[in-house]
Design a protein around this motif. Structure first.
Motif, PDB file in Angstrom:
ATOM      1  N   MET A  82       0.833  -1.201   0.000  1.00  6.70           N
ATOM      2  CA  MET A  82       0.000   0.000   0.000  1.00  6.70           C
ATOM      3  C   MET A  82       0.869   1.253   0.000  1.00  6.70           C
ATOM      4  SD  MET A  82      -3.164  -1.091   0.070  1.00  6.70           S
ATOM      5  CE  MET A  82      -4.043   0.387   0.517  1.00  6.70           C
ATOM      6  N   LYS A  83       0.352   2.288  -0.633  1.00  5.57           N
ATOM      7  CA  LYS A  83       1.017   3.589  -0.632  1.00  5.57           C
ATOM      8  C   LYS A  83      -0.074   4.648  -0.467  1.00  5.57           C
ATOM      9  CE  LYS A  83       4.379   6.291  -3.236  1.00  5.57           C
ATOM     10  NZ  LYS A  83       5.222   6.284  -4.429  1.00  5.57           N
ATOM     11  N   SER A  84      -0.231   5.103   0.761  1.00  7.64           N
ATOM     12  CA  SER A  84      -1.243   6.112   1.068  1.00  7.64           C
ATOM     13  C   SER A  84      -0.656   7.505   0.857  1.00  7.64           C
ATOM     14  CB  SER A  84      -1.709   5.969   2.515  1.00  7.64           C
ATOM     15  OG  SER A  84      -2.372   4.754   2.707  1.00  7.64           O
ATOM     16  N   HIS A  85      -1.395   8.332   0.151  1.00  3.72           N
ATOM     17  CA  HIS A  85      -0.951   9.706  -0.099  1.00  3.72           C
ATOM     18  C   HIS A  85      -1.513  10.626   0.977  1.00  3.72           C
ATOM     19  CE1 HIS A  85       0.930   8.803  -3.940  1.00  3.72           C
ATOM     20  NE2 HIS A  85      -0.045   7.926  -4.077  1.00  3.72           N
ATOM     21  N   ILE A  86      -0.654  11.495   1.439  1.00  2.00           N
ATOM     22  CA  ILE A  86      -1.005  12.379   2.539  1.00  2.00           C
ATOM     23  C   ILE A  86      -0.949  13.812   2.040  1.00  2.00           C
ATOM     24  CG2 ILE A  86      -0.269  13.188   4.818  1.00  2.00           C
ATOM     25  CD1 ILE A  86       1.173  10.298   4.904  1.00  2.00           C
ATOM     26  N   GLN A  87      -1.999  14.562   2.330  1.00  4.06           N
ATOM     27  CA  GLN A  87      -2.003  15.974   1.990  1.00  4.06           C
ATOM     28  C   GLN A  87      -2.965  16.681   2.935  1.00  4.06           C
ATOM     29  OE1 GLN A  87      -1.494  17.068  -2.000  1.00  4.06           O
ATOM     30  NE2 GLN A  87      -2.817  18.835  -1.854  1.00  4.06           N
ATOM     31  N   LYS A  88      -2.457  17.645   3.659  1.00  3.56           N
ATOM     32  CA  LYS A  88      -3.292  18.348   4.635  1.00  3.56           C
ATOM     33  C   LYS A  88      -2.697  19.716   4.901  1.00  3.56           C
ATOM     34  CE  LYS A  88      -6.293  16.458   6.984  1.00  3.56           C
ATOM     35  NZ  LYS A  88      -7.718  16.329   6.901  1.00  3.56           N
ATOM     36  N   LEU A  89      -3.558  20.665   5.172  1.00  3.09           N
ATOM     37  CA  LEU A  89      -3.142  22.012   5.555  1.00  3.09           C
ATOM     38  C   LEU A  89      -3.404  22.156   7.055  1.00  3.09           C
ATOM     39  CD1 LEU A  89      -2.078  24.710   4.425  1.00  3.09           C
ATOM     40  CD2 LEU A  89      -4.452  25.433   4.249  1.00  3.09           C
ATOM     41  N   PHE A  90      -2.376  22.508   7.797  1.00  3.52           N
ATOM     42  CA  PHE A  90      -2.501  22.708   9.242  1.00  3.52           C
ATOM     43  C   PHE A  90      -2.636  24.201   9.518  1.00  3.52           C
ATOM     44  CE2 PHE A  90      -0.930  18.489   9.068  1.00  3.52           C
ATOM     45  CZ  PHE A  90      -1.396  17.876  10.222  1.00  3.52           C
ATOM     46  N   VAL A  91      -3.664  24.546  10.282  1.00  3.30           N
ATOM     47  CA  VAL A  91      -3.977  25.936  10.605  1.00  3.30           C
ATOM     48  C   VAL A  91      -4.004  26.073  12.122  1.00  3.30           C
ATOM     49  CG1 VAL A  91      -5.721  27.754  10.374  1.00  3.30           C
ATOM     50  CG2 VAL A  91      -5.397  26.115   8.522  1.00  3.30           C
ATOM     51  N   SER A  92      -3.430  27.166  12.628  1.00  2.00           N
ATOM     52  CA  SER A  92      -3.439  27.381  14.078  1.00  2.00           C
ATOM     53  C   SER A  92      -4.857  27.694  14.551  1.00  2.00           C
ATOM     54  CB  SER A  92      -2.499  28.522  14.453  1.00  2.00           C
ATOM     55  OG  SER A  92      -3.045  29.749  14.022  1.00  2.00           O
ATOM     56  N   HIS A  93      -5.136  27.373  15.800  1.00  2.00           N
ATOM     57  CA  HIS A  93      -6.446  27.683  16.384  1.00  2.00           C
ATOM     58  C   HIS A  93      -6.744  29.175  16.262  1.00  2.00           C
ATOM     59  CE1 HIS A  93      -7.855  23.980  18.402  1.00  2.00           C
ATOM     60  NE2 HIS A  93      -6.569  23.656  18.428  1.00  2.00           N
ATOM     61  N   GLU A  94      -5.738  29.997  16.519  1.00  2.10           N
ATOM     62  CA  GLU A  94      -5.935  31.441  16.478  1.00  2.10           C
ATOM     63  C   GLU A  94      -6.337  31.907  15.075  1.00  2.10           C
ATOM     64  OE1 GLU A  94      -2.938  30.018  17.594  1.00  2.10           O
ATOM     65  OE2 GLU A  94      -3.667  29.994  19.653  1.00  2.10           O
ATOM     66  N   GLU A  95      -5.644  31.419  14.066  1.00  4.98           N
ATOM     67  CA  GLU A  95      -5.951  31.830  12.691  1.00  4.98           C
ATOM     68  C   GLU A  95      -7.304  31.295  12.239  1.00  4.98           C
ATOM     69  OE1 GLU A  95      -3.995  31.695   8.278  1.00  4.98           O
ATOM     70  OE2 GLU A  95      -2.692  31.913  10.018  1.00  4.98           O
ATOM     71  N   ALA A  96      -7.666  30.107  12.685  1.00  6.39           N
ATOM     72  CA  ALA A  96      -8.969  29.540  12.325  1.00  6.39           C
ATOM     73  C   ALA A  96     -10.097  30.399  12.892  1.00  6.39           C
ATOM     74  CB  ALA A  96      -9.078  28.107  12.835  1.00  6.39           C
ATOM     75  N   ARG A  97      -9.923  30.926  14.080  1.00  4.31           N
ATOM     76  CA  ARG A  97     -10.948  31.806  14.679  1.00  4.31           C
ATOM     77  C   ARG A  97     -11.122  33.081  13.847  1.00  4.31           C
ATOM     78  NH1 ARG A  97      -8.290  30.493  19.532  1.00  4.31           N
ATOM     79  NH2 ARG A  97      -9.448  28.920  20.649  1.00  4.31           N
ATOM     80  N   ASP A  98     -10.043  33.537  13.225  1.00  3.95           N
ATOM     81  CA  ASP A  98     -10.105  34.768  12.438  1.00  3.95           C
ATOM     82  C   ASP A  98     -10.907  34.609  11.148  1.00  3.95           C
ATOM     83  OD1 ASP A  98      -8.590  35.983  14.350  1.00  3.95           O
ATOM     84  OD2 ASP A  98      -6.704  35.851  13.226  1.00  3.95           O
ATOM     85  N   PHE A  99     -10.876  33.434  10.534  1.00  6.83           N
ATOM     86  CA  PHE A  99     -11.575  33.324   9.251  1.00  6.83           C
ATOM     87  C   PHE A  99     -12.846  32.473   9.296  1.00  6.83           C
ATOM     88  CE2 PHE A  99      -8.502  29.790   8.788  1.00  6.83           C
ATOM     89  CZ  PHE A  99      -9.312  28.779   8.316  1.00  6.83           C
TER      90      PHE A  99
END
Length: 185
Positions: A82-99
């Motif tokens: 198996m070869k699982s592809h990984i792709q994710k954007l990590f956002v800080s809690h503070e920045e997530a509250r802003d948008f």
């Protein structure tokens, strides 16, 4: 905190490539998930590239491992690379509250529910890749693993593996077989 955390303060502006071994014991979550007849007997290997995008971090890479299960047709043991592809954007809690527009007492839980499909939240100086790795593995699992595409399966009467030996059982005639010879005017 899991074994798959990365300190974001140590990242260079150009990004960083990280490789690490994923021990086969980590894949125990298969046995904790109902109707999952998969095992991983050897450690996997992850290759990840992390890039900083302002206060966000883009994670992309692969997780390679060997999956053991059984063929859904003939029930023979089956090993799949198996070869699982990984792709994710990590956002800080503070920045997530802003948008994200949120006006409730349990802000963090609502933020997480709102962004969990597209983003992963992090706080402090570390991002944890464990849930992202699990998600990628679970999404890549084969639904109907077969030993080969043309697997003949088991005989419904005697249970013999029709891939290994000729079955001498009679073929059950379909109640619709008479329609095959019917002539339409």
């Amino acid at each position: 905190m899991s074994d798959f955390t990365i300190n974001v303060h140590s990242l260079s502006e150009a990004g960083q490539e990280v490789s690490f071994v994923v021990p086969h014991e980590w894949f125990v979550f298969f046995s904790e998930t109902p109707k999952m007849d998969f095992t991983v007997s050897k450690s996997g290997e992850a290759h990840i590239k992390i890039q900083q995008l302002g206060k966000k971090y883009h994670v992309a890479g692969t997780l390679q491992y060997k999956l053991t299960t059984e063929c859904v047709c003939c029930l023979e043991p089956l090993s799949i690379a198996m070869k699982s592809h990984i792709q994710k954007l990590f956002v800080s809690h503070e920045e997530a509250r802003d948008f994200l527009p949120i006006s409730s007492a349990s802000q963090d839980e609502n933020i997480l529910n709102e962004v969990s499909e597209d983003f992963e939240l992090y706080s402090g100086n570390t991002i944890d890749l464990e849930s992202t790795l699990k998600e990628s593995v679970l999404l890549d699992l084969p639904m109907n693993p077969k030993c080969r595409q043309d697997c003949l399966g088991l005989c419904a009467h005697c249970g013999k593996n029709k891939n290994l030996e000729q079955c001498t059982c009679f073929e059950v005639q379909s109640p619709f077989s008479k329609l095959k010879n019917m002539k339409l005017a």
